[in-house]
Scaffold this motif. Structure first.
Motif, PDB file in Angstrom:
ATOM      1  N   LEU A   1      -3.028   1.266  -4.130  1.00 40.84           N
ATOM      2  CA  LEU A   1      -3.163  -0.128  -3.704  1.00 40.84           C
ATOM      3  C   LEU A   1      -2.485  -1.024  -4.740  1.00 40.84           C
ATOM      4  O   LEU A   1      -2.800  -0.952  -5.930  1.00 40.84           O
ATOM      5  CB  LEU A   1      -4.640  -0.488  -3.552  1.00 40.84           C
ATOM      6  CG  LEU A   1      -4.971  -1.888  -3.025  1.00 40.84           C
ATOM      7  CD1 LEU A   1      -4.441  -2.067  -1.604  1.00 40.84           C
ATOM      8  CD2 LEU A   1      -6.478  -2.123  -3.056  1.00 40.84           C
TER       9      LEU A   1
ATOM     10  N   SER B   1      -5.935  -4.551   4.058  1.00 37.96           N
ATOM     11  CA  SER B   1      -4.562  -4.514   4.553  1.00 37.96           C
ATOM     12  C   SER B   1      -3.656  -5.399   3.711  1.00 37.96           C
ATOM     13  O   SER B   1      -4.116  -6.204   2.893  1.00 37.96           O
ATOM     14  CB  SER B   1      -4.511  -4.945   6.020  1.00 37.96           C
ATOM     15  OG  SER B   1      -5.030  -6.263   6.157  1.00 37.96           O
TER      16      SER B   1
ATOM     17  N   GLN C   1      -9.300   5.744  -1.464  1.00 37.36           N
ATOM     18  CA  GLN C   1      -9.318   6.239  -0.088  1.00 37.36           C
ATOM     19  C   GLN C   1      -8.633   5.237   0.841  1.00 37.36           C
ATOM     20  O   GLN C   1      -9.011   4.064   0.901  1.00 37.36           O
ATOM     21  CB  GLN C   1     -10.760   6.473   0.370  1.00 37.36           C
ATOM     22  CG  GLN C   1     -11.493   7.547  -0.425  1.00 37.36           C
ATOM     23  CD  GLN C   1     -12.958   7.641  -0.046  1.00 37.36           C
ATOM     24  OE1 GLN C   1     -13.387   7.150   0.990  1.00 37.36           O
ATOM     25  NE2 GLN C   1     -13.745   8.278  -0.913  1.00 37.36           N
ATOM     26  N   CYS C   2      -7.617   5.713   1.576  1.00 39.30           N
ATOM     27  CA  CYS C   2      -6.813   4.827   2.429  1.00 39.30           C
ATOM     28  C   CYS C   2      -7.671   4.092   3.450  1.00 39.30           C
ATOM     29  O   CYS C   2      -7.406   2.930   3.782  1.00 39.30           O
ATOM     30  CB  CYS C   2      -5.728   5.621   3.150  1.00 39.30           C
ATOM     31  SG  CYS C   2      -4.503   6.380   2.057  1.00 39.30           S
TER      32      CYS C   2
ATOM     33  N   ASN D   1      -5.520  11.917   1.815  1.00 33.97           N
ATOM     34  CA  ASN D   1      -6.120  10.725   2.420  1.00 33.97           C
ATOM     35  C   ASN D   1      -6.291   9.576   1.430  1.00 33.97           C
ATOM     36  O   ASN D   1      -7.027   8.619   1.703  1.00 33.97           O
ATOM     37  CB  ASN D   1      -7.475  11.058   3.066  1.00 33.97           C
ATOM     38  CG  ASN D   1      -7.338  12.066   4.180  1.00 33.97           C
ATOM     39  OD1 ASN D   1      -6.370  12.039   4.934  1.00 33.97           O
ATOM     40  ND2 ASN D   1      -8.299  12.975   4.283  1.00 33.97           N
ATOM     41  N   ASN D   2      -5.602   9.651   0.299  1.00 31.68           N
ATOM     42  CA  ASN D   2      -5.693   8.594  -0.701  1.00 31.68           C
ATOM     43  C   ASN D   2      -4.424   7.743  -0.706  1.00 31.68           C
ATOM     44  O   ASN D   2      -3.372   8.153  -0.224  1.00 31.68           O
ATOM     45  CB  ASN D   2      -5.903   9.168  -2.104  1.00 31.68           C
ATOM     46  CG  ASN D   2      -7.258   9.826  -2.253  1.00 31.68           C
ATOM     47  OD1 ASN D   2      -8.149   9.618  -1.426  1.00 31.68           O
ATOM     48  ND2 ASN D   2      -7.417  10.614  -3.294  1.00 31.68           N
ATOM     49  N   CYS D   3      -4.522   6.555  -1.306  1.00 29.09           N
ATOM     50  CA  CYS D   3      -3.408   5.606  -1.374  1.00 29.09           C
ATOM     51  C   CYS D   3      -3.319   5.024  -2.781  1.00 29.09           C
ATOM     52  O   CYS D   3      -4.229   5.158  -3.604  1.00 29.09           O
ATOM     53  CB  CYS D   3      -3.617   4.445  -0.387  1.00 29.09           C
ATOM     54  SG  CYS D   3      -3.582   4.940   1.332  1.00 29.09           S
TER      55      CYS D   3
ATOM     56  N   TRP E   1      -1.078  10.733  -4.529  1.00 32.09           N
ATOM     57  CA  TRP E   1      -2.359  10.040  -4.689  1.00 32.09           C
ATOM     58  C   TRP E   1      -3.558  10.919  -4.296  1.00 32.09           C
ATOM     59  O   TRP E   1      -4.685  10.558  -4.600  1.00 32.09           O
ATOM     60  CB  TRP E   1      -2.371   8.783  -3.826  1.00 32.09           C
ATOM     61  CG  TRP E   1      -1.304   7.790  -4.174  1.00 32.09           C
ATOM     62  CD1 TRP E   1      -0.324   7.329  -3.360  1.00 32.09           C
ATOM     63  CD2 TRP E   1      -1.115   7.129  -5.429  1.00 32.09           C
ATOM     64  NE1 TRP E   1       0.473   6.432  -4.014  1.00 32.09           N
ATOM     65  CE2 TRP E   1       0.004   6.288  -5.306  1.00 32.09           C
ATOM     66  CE3 TRP E   1      -1.776   7.164  -6.658  1.00 32.09           C
ATOM     67  CZ2 TRP E   1       0.480   5.505  -6.340  1.00 32.09           C
ATOM     68  CZ3 TRP E   1      -1.302   6.377  -7.707  1.00 32.09           C
ATOM     69  CH2 TRP E   1      -0.192   5.555  -7.545  1.00 32.09           C
TER      70      TRP E   1
ATOM     71  N   ILE F   1       0.866  -1.180   0.000  1.00 33.09           N
ATOM     72  CA  ILE F   1       0.000   0.000   0.000  1.00 33.09           C
ATOM     73  C   ILE F   1       0.899   1.227   0.000  1.00 33.09           C
ATOM     74  O   ILE F   1       1.734   1.386   0.884  1.00 33.09           O
ATOM     75  CB  ILE F   1      -0.936   0.023   1.213  1.00 33.09           C
ATOM     76  CG1 ILE F   1      -1.822  -1.229   1.230  1.00 33.09           C
ATOM     77  CG2 ILE F   1      -1.800   1.276   1.197  1.00 33.09           C
ATOM     78  CD1 ILE F   1      -2.651  -1.376   2.490  1.00 33.09           C
ATOM     79  N   SER F   2       0.768   2.073  -1.023  1.00 32.15           N
ATOM     80  CA  SER F   2       1.607   3.261  -1.182  1.00 32.15           C
ATOM     81  C   SER F   2       0.896   4.472  -0.599  1.00 32.15           C
ATOM     82  O   SER F   2      -0.204   4.828  -1.019  1.00 32.15           O
ATOM     83  CB  SER F   2       1.916   3.502  -2.664  1.00 32.15           C
ATOM     84  OG  SER F   2       2.545   4.745  -2.853  1.00 32.15           O
ATOM     85  N   TYR F   3       1.536   5.090   0.405  1.00 29.06           N
ATOM     86  CA  TYR F   3       0.994   6.301   1.016  1.00 29.06           C
ATOM     87  C   TYR F   3       1.824   7.502   0.563  1.00 29.06           C
ATOM     88  O   TYR F   3       3.019   7.375   0.291  1.00 29.06           O
ATOM     89  CB  TYR F   3       1.061   6.213   2.542  1.00 29.06           C
ATOM     90  CG  TYR F   3       0.259   5.094   3.139  1.00 29.06           C
ATOM     91  CD1 TYR F   3      -1.079   5.267   3.492  1.00 29.06           C
ATOM     92  CD2 TYR F   3       0.836   3.854   3.358  1.00 29.06           C
ATOM     93  CE1 TYR F   3      -1.809   4.234   4.050  1.00 29.06           C
ATOM     94  CE2 TYR F   3       0.118   2.810   3.913  1.00 29.06           C
ATOM     95  CZ  TYR F   3      -1.207   3.002   4.259  1.00 29.06           C
ATOM     96  OH  TYR F   3      -1.929   1.979   4.813  1.00 29.06           O
TER      97      TYR F   3
END
Length: 737
Positions: free
Chosen positions: A106, A132, A126-127, A102-104, A99, A86-88
């Motif tokens: 996946l 997980s 959306q994260c 509050n987005n990620c 992103w 998961i890339s933050y």
């Protein structure tokens, strides 16, 4: 006539296929936004900026496809898979720069129909809504909600043909123009899912069909079924709910004995009209109840796309692993059965023996066979088989505590592909005896494959036909003091010679020799060999040593060794014996340790003196000022006009004299060294003073000329700075501040 009517209905049910809008590609992948109708705007595959004819961000190009979709809408997995990463957004990326706030991004690993892994990137999700890491996902099921993006809400979709470990570590959405046309390990994602099929294990379901609606079990009505499928134009069986039954009824038509409005259904297809015409030819009237009860019985494979039995001809594709509406689970694969067929010990050179000395090592070998009916299940978490070697004291394995208790001494990892049904595989591990055994005695080793834990109680990494037959029988051996097994390795030197002959005492020499392995076994250890000298019966002194790799000393082979850099003999007049000692450290056990030396003698005459002269002497910083607190940097050139090189390194001493500060006397400020081999007859070399002497910050040194002197002895012996007996040179420095 009723039978003829049923036959016509059967043909018509096979031919019938009502239009159905699918969210899948023709090859079986789901579209990641749930529909095949989407706008890409400026985010097409490899889209460019305005400077290059596109509308993408300035100075960048796009790596992926943007599928425009409103914030809050679902994003879907294109196939079954597992979340790999998961890339933050990181602090250095700027708030939401990559992103969105509050987005990620996946990252999910999927497989194609042939089992090859590919990695999909689902960006701007959306994260708070994503699964997980390591979570299993299923094709067509939601994996998160699409987030907000200032330039238009959308899902960024990218595909890398390979596992996540081989995907680029950055640049998953866009790249600087300087990298054009690099695809950064990605490929056109839409083209990929439209030209490849997803990987799904086969599952067959027997169903009853009316037109393009099927259900199971076949003995029930559509309304009472456990599972329902809709066969679409795109050749797929898709899960359906109760609405499919309503759809099936709506597509039937009324052929009644008497008018009945409740049985009337719209004739919206040509086949219904064709059927009515055929009915009229035979003059037969069929009730709506007959039509509703009719259905073909088919067995469909909901994954591979084949009708495997029944009277239908419709090819269908799968729904993906994990759907609860499947009527029949996949058949369990035939299990493997791993057994140890043989365990044995060999010396490191390959001789099978069962008596060893404490100072030795042995190779433990174990042969495993798959006597089961199948390979490892491809759905198992690991596709390797872990095995362990266990050591106990005595003739039997001893699981109890104490000095002789069973201990794991090594482990193996075998690829499942190496143990398909009927295959055998051999694993080898080397063990140093003293690492595990401290005293002589009888010991045994067993080997257990598919044995991940030492407290294995019947459950390995792989389900087997039998779980209790993995371990082999005890392989017993004896350990005694010292060394028992010696390989048939025998090193002898030959051709020992001087490559650069000495004449005088203290001369330099180069030496070389052959090393031959006269044994029948390859050398098992790298060795070092020493060159020594003894003059006039004195003790041997090591001049140099060389290393020889075991790989060059196979049975019967010879290897040449020599000193590439000349070494200096003692400055001793007389007869000197030079010797070459093979394997001087005793690294390789040999059958004969007495034949490893060869010698030669040289006679050294008294060494004439060299004649050293100074050809240049100046300050490295140039002329002519060195202020207080600054370094003096003497730089001297020396030439050898004599017949031989110096017998030892040449020392140069440096002094300084100042009229006031030293009263005209010379003060030692440092020294330097010139190696003897750098001054052969006629040779010239340069020296800089080793230490950093600075002119003191004192008025006694200010505004006066200083004399710098460099001295050496003509014969190369150690000088003291006496200009009457030594060769000296001078230069001058002025300190004005």
């Amino acid at each position: 006539m009723r039978a003829m009517t049923r036959f016509i209905l059967a043909v018509l049910c096979i031919l019938t296929n009502a239009a159905y809008g699918s969210d899948r590609t023709e090859t079986g992948f789901f579209y990641p936004i749930g529909t095949d109708d989407f706008d890409q705007q400026c985010g097409t595959w490899l889209s460019r900026d305005a400077q290059h004819g596109g509308c993408y961000f300035s100075n960048e190009y796009h790596v992926g496809v943007d599928m425009m979709r409103d914030e809050g809408k679902d994003a879907y997995a294109v196939a079954d898979g597992k979340v790999a990463y998961i890339s933050y957004d990181k602090p250095g990326d700027g708030d939401g720069k990559k992103w969105g706030v509050n987005n990620c991004g996946l990252v999910i690993e999927h497989k194609t129909h042939d089992g090859n892994i590919f990695t999909a990137v689902y960006g701007h999700v959306q994260c708070a809504t994503v699964p997980s890491r390591n979570t299993e996902v299923y094709g067509g099921r939601p994996i998160g909600k699409i987030g907000h993006w200032d330039h238009g809400d959308h899902l960024h979709f990218g595909i890398h043909e390979g596992p996540f470990s081989t995907m680029a570590k950055s640049g998953w959405g866009k790249m600087p123009n300087i990298n054009w046309p690099s695809q950064n390990t990605f490929t056109d994602p839409v083209r990929f899912i439209q030209t490849h099929s997803p990987h799904n294990p086969p599952t067959e379901v027997q169903v009853r069909c009316q037109g393009n609606i099927c259900w199971a079990p076949t003995t029930s009505s559509c309304e009472g079924a456990n599972a329902r499928y809709r066969l679409g134009n795109n050749m797929f069986a898709q899960p359906a709910g109760m609405e499919a039954c309503v759809e099936a009824q709506e597509k039937l038509f009324s052929i009644a004995d008497s008018p009945n409005p409740q049985e009337e259904v719209l004739e919206d297809g040509l086949w219904q009209k064709f059927f009515r015409a055929i009915r009229n030819v035979f003059g037969e009237t069929v009730s709506a109840a007959d039509i509703r009860a009719f259905g073909t019985i088919n067995t469909i494979n909901v994954y591979t796309g084949n009708v495997v039995a029944g009277n239908a001809t419709k090819a269908v594709y799968g729904t993906g692993q994990g759907y609860s509406i499947q009527a029949i689970a996949p058949p369990a694969p035939e299990p493997p059965d791993f057994v140890t067929t043989k365990t044995w010990l060999t010396t490191p050179w390959g001789t099978e023996v069962y008596k060893y000395g404490l100072n030795e090592s042995f190779d433990t070998k174990a042969q495993t066979k798959n006597i089961g009916d199948g390979p490892c299940n491809p759905d198992d978490t690991t596709q390797t088989i872990t095995g362990h070697f266990y050591l106990s004291r005595g003739y039997k394995k001893d699981p109890s505590s104490g000095d002789g208790a069973r201990r794991r001494i090594d482990s193996t990892t075998t690829q499942c592909d190496n143990l398909k049904p009927g295959d055998t595989n051999t694993e080898t591990k080397n063990t140093r005896i003293r690492d595990w055994i401290t005293e002589p005695g009888i010991y045994n080793i067993i080997y257990c494959p598919d044995h991940p834990l030492d407290d294995h109680n019947g459950v390995g990494d792989h389900r087997e036909k039998h779980e209790s037959n993995n371990c082999g029988t005890e392989m017993v051996f004896e350990v005694v003091e010292g060394t028992v097994n010696v390989p048939d390795v025998d090193f002898t030197p030959s051709g020992f010679t001087s490559l650069q002959a000495p004449v005088y005492a203290g001369d330099f020499i180069r030496l070389g020799a052959w090393i031959t392995n006269q044994g029948t076994v390859n050398a098992t250890a790298d060795i070092r060999s020493a060159y020594t000298v003894s003059c006039n019966g004195g003790p041997h002194t090591v001049l140099a040593d060389d290393g020889t790799m075991a790989s060059t000393l196979t049975a019967g082979a010879s290897a040449w060794e020599e000193t590439l850099t000349p070494v200096q003999l003692p400055n001793v007049v007389g007869t000197c014996t030079l010797s070459f000692f093979v394997d001087s450290l005793g690294s390789q056990p040999e059958t004969d340790e007495t034949n490893n030396t060869e010698s030669l003698t040289v006679t050294l005459a008294p060494r004439p003196a060299p004649k050293l002269v100074i050809t240049k002497f100046q300050d490295e910083s140039g002329c002519c000022t060195t202020n207080l607190g600054k370094r003096i940097k003497p730089d001297i050139w020396v030439r050898n006009d004599g017949p031989v090189a110096p017998g030892s390194n040449v020392t140069v001493v440096y002094h300084i004299s100042s009229p006031v500060a030293t009263g005209g006397a010379y003060l030692s400020i440092g020294s330097g060294t010139i190696r003897a081999d750098e001054l052969p007859p006629g040779g010239t070399d340069e020296d800089y003073m080793d230490n950093q002497w600075t002119i003191p910050k004192s008025s006694a040194w200010k505004k006066q000329w200083h004399t710098v002197r460099g001295c050496l002895r003509q014969d190369g012996s150690t000088p003291v700075g006496d200009p009457n007996t030594e060769v000296c040179a001078y230069y001058y420095r002025y300190s004005k501040e």
